[in-house]
Write a protein that holds these residues in place. Structure first.
Motif, PDB file in Angstrom:
ATOM      1  N   THR A  10       0.752  74.015 -17.881  1.00  0.00           N
ATOM      2  CA  THR A  10      -0.450  74.842 -17.717  1.00  0.00           C
ATOM      3  C   THR A  10      -0.057  76.305 -17.556  1.00  0.00           C
ATOM      4  N   ASN A  11       1.052  76.667 -18.194  1.00  0.00           N
ATOM      5  CA  ASN A  11       1.543  78.040 -18.134  1.00  0.00           C
ATOM      6  C   ASN A  11       2.243  78.399 -19.435  1.00  0.00           C
ATOM      7  N   PHE A  12       2.436  79.691 -19.628  1.00  0.00           N
ATOM      8  CA  PHE A  12       3.328  80.208 -20.665  1.00  0.00           C
ATOM      9  C   PHE A  12       4.500  80.864 -19.946  1.00  0.00           C
ATOM     10  N   ALA A  30      -8.527  69.494 -30.088  1.00  0.00           N
ATOM     11  CA  ALA A  30      -9.827  70.098 -30.406  1.00  0.00           C
ATOM     12  C   ALA A  30      -9.819  71.602 -30.161  1.00  0.00           C
ATOM     13  N   ASN A  31      -8.892  72.067 -29.327  1.00  0.00           N
ATOM     14  CA  ASN A  31      -8.822  73.491 -28.984  1.00  0.00           C
ATOM     15  C   ASN A  31      -7.515  74.137 -29.449  1.00  0.00           C
ATOM     16  N   ARG A  32      -6.920  73.564 -30.473  1.00  0.00           N
ATOM     17  CA  ARG A  32      -5.621  74.056 -30.948  1.00  0.00           C
ATOM     18  C   ARG A  32      -5.690  75.513 -31.418  1.00  0.00           C
ATOM     19  N   LYS A  33      -6.804  75.882 -32.038  1.00  0.00           N
ATOM     20  CA  LYS A  33      -6.944  77.261 -32.496  1.00  0.00           C
ATOM     21  C   LYS A  33      -6.902  78.226 -31.313  1.00  0.00           C
ATOM     22  N   LYS A  34      -7.570  77.868 -30.213  1.00  0.00           N
ATOM     23  CA  LYS A  34      -7.551  78.708 -29.020  1.00  0.00           C
ATOM     24  C   LYS A  34      -6.139  78.782 -28.441  1.00  0.00           C
ATOM     25  N   TYR A  35      -5.428  77.660 -28.513  1.00  0.00           N
ATOM     26  CA  TYR A  35      -4.040  77.650 -28.042  1.00  0.00           C
ATOM     27  C   TYR A  35      -3.183  78.605 -28.870  1.00  0.00           C
ATOM     28  N   GLU A  36      -3.319  78.522 -30.188  1.00  0.00           N
ATOM     29  CA  GLU A  36      -2.526  79.385 -31.064  1.00  0.00           C
ATOM     30  C   GLU A  36      -2.830  80.856 -30.806  1.00  0.00           C
ATOM     31  N   GLU A  37      -4.080  81.178 -30.572  1.00  0.00           N
ATOM     32  CA  GLU A  37      -4.467  82.565 -30.287  1.00  0.00           C
ATOM     33  C   GLU A  37      -3.886  83.024 -28.951  1.00  0.00           C
ATOM     34  N   ALA A  38      -3.934  82.125 -27.951  1.00  0.00           N
ATOM     35  CA  ALA A  38      -3.387  82.464 -26.632  1.00  0.00           C
ATOM     36  C   ALA A  38      -1.871  82.625 -26.700  1.00  0.00           C
ATOM     37  N   GLY A  50      21.081  86.029 -24.865  1.00  0.00           N
ATOM     38  CA  GLY A  50      21.353  84.771 -25.549  1.00  0.00           C
ATOM     39  C   GLY A  50      20.108  83.979 -25.882  1.00  0.00           C
ATOM     40  N   GLY A  51      18.937  84.508 -25.526  1.00  0.00           N
ATOM     41  CA  GLY A  51      17.702  83.762 -25.755  1.00  0.00           C
ATOM     42  C   GLY A  51      17.454  82.760 -24.657  1.00  0.00           C
ATOM     43  N   LYS A  52      16.367  82.010 -24.785  1.00  0.00           N
ATOM     44  CA  LYS A  52      15.915  81.139 -23.699  1.00  0.00           C
ATOM     45  C   LYS A  52      16.888  80.014 -23.355  1.00  0.00           C
ATOM     46  N   LYS A  53      17.769  79.638 -24.288  1.00  0.00           N
ATOM     47  CA  LYS A  53      18.693  78.529 -24.037  1.00  0.00           C
ATOM     48  C   LYS A  53      20.022  78.998 -23.449  1.00  0.00           C
ATOM     49  N   SER A  54      20.172  80.285 -23.287  1.00  0.00           N
ATOM     50  CA  SER A  54      21.408  80.829 -22.738  1.00  0.00           C
ATOM     51  C   SER A  54      21.560  80.470 -21.268  1.00  0.00           C
ATOM     52  N   LYS A  91       9.559  85.026 -29.969  1.00  0.00           N
ATOM     53  CA  LYS A  91       9.514  83.587 -30.242  1.00  0.00           C
ATOM     54  C   LYS A  91      10.777  82.869 -29.779  1.00  0.00           C
ATOM     55  N   ASP A  92      11.897  83.599 -29.701  1.00  0.00           N
ATOM     56  CA  ASP A  92      13.156  83.000 -29.242  1.00  0.00           C
ATOM     57  C   ASP A  92      13.266  82.970 -27.723  1.00  0.00           C
ATOM     58  N   CYS A  93      12.266  83.509 -27.047  1.00  0.00           N
ATOM     59  CA  CYS A  93      12.285  83.577 -25.583  1.00  0.00           C
ATOM     60  C   CYS A  93      11.230  82.678 -24.935  1.00  0.00           C
ATOM     61  N   LEU A  94      10.259  82.224 -25.733  1.00  0.00           N
ATOM     62  CA  LEU A  94       9.147  81.444 -25.184  1.00  0.00           C
ATOM     63  C   LEU A  94       9.505  79.962 -25.078  1.00  0.00           C
ATOM     64  N   PHE A  95       9.022  79.337 -24.017  1.00  0.00           N
ATOM     65  CA  PHE A  95       9.219  77.911 -23.828  1.00  0.00           C
ATOM     66  C   PHE A  95       8.073  77.119 -24.471  1.00  0.00           C
ATOM     67  N   ARG A  96       8.367  75.910 -24.880  1.00  0.00           N
ATOM     68  CA  ARG A  96       7.351  75.036 -25.453  1.00  0.00           C
ATOM     69  C   ARG A  96       6.321  74.658 -24.399  1.00  0.00           C
ATOM     70  N   ILE A  97       5.099  74.435 -24.827  1.00  0.00           N
ATOM     71  CA  ILE A  97       4.051  74.077 -23.877  1.00  0.00           C
ATOM     72  C   ILE A  97       4.052  72.577 -23.587  1.00  0.00           C
ATOM     73  N   ASN A  98       4.688  71.797 -24.440  1.00  0.00           N
ATOM     74  CA  ASN A  98       4.749  70.352 -24.212  1.00  0.00           C
ATOM     75  C   ASN A  98       5.698  70.032 -23.065  1.00  0.00           C
ATOM     76  N   ARG A  99       5.283  69.131 -22.205  1.00  0.00           N
ATOM     77  CA  ARG A  99       6.118  68.701 -21.082  1.00  0.00           C
ATOM     78  C   ARG A  99       6.975  67.510 -21.485  1.00  0.00           C
TER      79      ARG A  99
END
Length: 222
Positions: free
Chosen positions: A81-83, A24-32, A90-94, A60-68
């Motif tokens: 509950t964090n970004f 229901a708040n996906r738009k707010k998530y995308e903006e954040a 090497g990016g986030k997977k290095s 975008k290659d450095c950010l972690f997914r919000i899904n646990r």
């Protein structure tokens, strides 16, 4: 600086950590998420003037997914509950040491290093510290590093009770050879998150950390 709406979203998510609310708040998530990514890109672009190894990175290659990943977790909350952003060449997977920014109301921090490296990498790093302890000590005792971080993190989970096998207890580097992670962090108050000084504070933290990352990655890559 970050938008206050981004901080509010994370606070609200912590109170409503379930899929129906998130949908229901996906738009707010995308903006954040976009706001956080924009900030991280500013950090990359600014700090790349000091550290050219991150020059070609995009946020975008450095950010972690919000899904646990809840497959083996007792806590089945579906979302973090964090970004978080891990910034290295090497990016986030290095597996290399890198910079890290953690955005979580009440628990925000910046810094980095290398967290729980694989046994072979940890062995390389300890050997580098043993062989070049004067250089390592000069880095962590530098005025800039001390003023920002004080010292490497010595949380109990990161420290052995005795020096690792192959090293004598009286080794000058013994207190650092005991470490299982080489991390330095500074806490950031919530009031600073929406301040114009946030970028400057983050860059200063990364500049102070850079010589340590260079030392670590030299050991891992050689």
């Amino acid at each position: 600086m970050l938008q206050s709406s981004t901080i509010k979203f994370l606070k609200d998510l912590k109170k409503n950590n379930n899929k129906p609310w998130f949908d229901a708040n996906r738009k707010k998530y995308e903006e954040a998420k976009t706001d956080f990514a924009n900030f991280i890109q500013l950090v990359i672009d600014k700090h790349a003037k000091n550290d050219i190894t991150i020059k070609t990175l995009v946020a975008k290659d450095c950010l972690f997914r919000i899904n646990r990943d809840v497959r083996f977790a007792k806590d089945k909350s579906p979302y973090k509950t964090n970004f978080g952003a891990h910034i290295n060449k090497g990016g986030k997977k290095s597996m290399l040491a890198g910079y890290y920014f953690h955005l979580e109301p009440g628990k925000c921090f910046a810094g980095g290093g290398i967290w729980m490296p694989m046994p072979d990498d940890l062995k390389k790093l300890r050997q580098e510290i043993d062989y070049n302890f004067v250089e390592f000590e000069r880095i962590i005792d530098s005025k800039k590093f001390k003023s920002v971080y004080g010292d490497l993190s010595r949380d109990a989970e990161f420290v052995l009770s005795r020096v690792p096998k192959g090293y004598e207890p009286d080794n000058p580097a013994s207190e650092y050879l005991k470490l299982k992670s080489y991390i330095a962090m500074i806490n950031i108050k919530d009031t600073a998150l929406t301040s114009k000084d946030l970028l400057k504070k983050t860059i200063e933290a990364f500049e102070a950390l850079q010589p340590l990352l260079n030392f670590i990655n030299r050991a891992l890559e050689n």
